[in-house]
Design a protein around this motif. Structure first.
Motif, mmCIF file in Angstrom:
data_model
loop_
_atom_site.group_PDB
_atom_site.id
_atom_site.type_symbol
_atom_site.label_atom_id
_atom_site.label_comp_id
_atom_site.label_asym_id
_atom_site.label_seq_id
_atom_site.Cartn_x
_atom_site.Cartn_y
_atom_site.Cartn_z
ATOM 1 N N SER A 101 -4.867 59.428 61.397
ATOM 2 C CA SER A 101 -4.271 59.929 60.158
ATOM 3 C C SER A 101 -3.130 60.895 60.473
ATOM 4 O O SER A 101 -2.992 61.371 61.600
ATOM 5 C CB SER A 101 -5.301 60.640 59.276
ATOM 6 N N ASN A 129 -10.605 63.279 57.539
ATOM 7 C CA ASN A 129 -9.525 63.115 58.508
ATOM 8 C C ASN A 129 -9.052 64.422 59.140
ATOM 9 O O ASN A 129 -8.744 64.455 60.332
ATOM 10 C CB ASN A 129 -8.341 62.409 57.857
ATOM 11 N N LEU A 234 0.802 67.575 53.503
ATOM 12 C CA LEU A 234 1.947 66.732 53.842
ATOM 13 C C LEU A 234 3.125 67.040 52.908
ATOM 14 O O LEU A 234 4.267 67.108 53.345
ATOM 15 C CB LEU A 234 1.559 65.246 53.786
#
Ligand SMILES: *Cc1c(COP(=O)(O)O)cnc(C)c1O
Ligand SMILES: [Zn+2]
Length: 396
Positions: A101, A129, A234
């Motif tokens: 990931s 993850n 992110l």
């Protein structure tokens, strides 16, 4: 005002000098950011000659490169491939990271920072993850690691943690209950809270997503960055990276960030639609997109501010749309976990708002797919990540 690198609370302005074990503001419990870190970069043309890992950006990362090199697993510089049937849309295949990931981008920098502090034990919490990524780099660095997970996390993700010899603690309840349990364990003296949400070092790792795109697109960023959002590591990393590129004159404007949530757990989409600065906690409904089901994102205000600063939006997709999108990706050779299909679901379902174009304004209500279509080569205008591997989630 000192220019030394330090941790800064955006809410109450308190500075915390480095090195520091604290993971939230000592005064107001707000989230901390790394401030006063403005290193000189080499000319970006130097990057191309370096190995294809995220350490090609070493000068931009807030950890000593020598330490990091010893714990690197070769993360970074993932492929960018065209999306079938959607000219101008490209997929960044971040599930090809060492632990499967995009979290490896942040975890390697986070663990390097912890090693620099001399931590010999860390705790993390995760829907899967992030814990796997932190556990892998902790193993590589020889640091003991305990990971708190919500009970019911995909067995493939739990198996991966066990492989890395992490101590796995399954917590009854929600993702938030796991986070609360980890924060409590992190109170023990000398323990480093390896939180991908709170530790700003993590965001300095995920910012390499933007640097790589800039290189892969020949020295530019796309008009639209489509990104999944739960805790926003992110989104905030890509935003940070784009801003660092802009500050050095390498892009002249920020790409708009369109963030995607699961309809069953969408506090950021609700706050965005209502024009609020802070998300209000929601009662999550079960969703197949377990990786973005975050009811109370600690950096929620920052995420909303970042999205608005870029002229972007927060949109939602249903579980049905996510599963259809995942099936379509699989049928095209791309094997992802459901969460990692959320952005593709947004493209397919027309949830991405059209870019206002001065030359040929899109008629209001036009399907977003009509935009940017033409024959021949269409320059990449939209990039989305495939950010979690199907190998650990199963379920096809
Ligand atoms: C962690 C994760 C996300 C969401 O990232 P946030 O930092 O919570 O916004 C999305 N997809 C996958 C596959 C993830 O592992
Ligand atoms: Zn504060």
């Amino acid at each position: 005002v000192t220019q030394e690198p330090r941790l800064h609370c955006a809410r109450c302005d308190l500075d915390h000098p480095l090195p520091e074990l604290a993971w939230r503001c000592a005064r107001c419990s707000g989230v901390l950011d790394l401030a006063g870190f403005d290193p000189a970069w080499p000319d970006p043309s130097a990057w191309a000659a370096r190995p294809a890992t995220l350490w090609r950006y070493a000068e931009a990362l807030p950890v000593p490169a020598g330490r990091a090199a010893r714990i690197s697993l070769g993360e970074g510089m993932t492929p960018l491939v065209p999306a079938a049937g959607h000219p101008g849309v490209a997929l960044k295949v971040d599930y090809l990271a060492p632990t499967g990931s995009f979290k490896d981008r942040g975890a390697v920098v986070l663990v390097a920072a912890a090693a620099e502090l001399g931590a010999c034990r860390m705790v993390a919490d995760s829907s899967g993850n992030a814990g796997a990524a932190i556990a892998a780099y902790a193993a590589r660095a020889g640091i003991g690691c305990e990971v708190f997970l919500p009970a019911g996390t995909s067995p493939g993700k739990v198996a991966q943690l066990r492989a890395y010899r992490a101590e796995v603690r399954e917590v009854a309840g929600t993702r938030q209950d796991a986070a609360d349990a980890a924060a409590l364990a992190a109170e023990a003296p000398g323990v480093y809270y390896a939180s991908h949400v709170y530790q700003p070092a993590f965001l300095h790792g995920t910012k390499t997503y933007a640097f790589e795109l800039w290189e892969q697109l020949g020295g530019r960023l796309p008009e639209t960055l489509l990104l999944p959002v739960g805790n926003g590591t992110l989104v905030l990393g890509a935003y940070l990276g784009a801003r660092e590129l802009a500050a050095r004159g390498l892009v002249d404007r920020l790409p708009r960030i369109v963030a995607v949530q699961a309809a069953g757990c969408a506090p950021l989409a609700a706050a965005f639609a209502a024009g609020r600065d802070e998300p209000e906690p929601v009662t999550p409904e079960p969703t197949v997109a377990e990786g973005i089901a975050i009811a109370r994102p600690a950096r929620g205000a920052q995420i909303l501010a970042a999205v608005r600063d870029t002229g972007g939006a927060v949109v939602t997709v249903s579980d049905g749309q996510v599963l259809e999108a995942r099936a379509e990706l699989g049928a095209g050779g791309l094997y992802v976990e459901p969460t990692a299909a959320a952005c593709w679901a947004a493209v397919r379902s027309g949830a991405v708002p059209p870019v206002p174009s001065p030359e040929s304004p899109a008629p209001s209500g036009a399907p977003s797919e009509a935009r940017g279509r033409s024959h021949g080569d269409v320059p990449v205008h939209t990039v989305l990540p495939l950010c979690g591997s199907g190998l650990k989630s199963g379920g096809y």
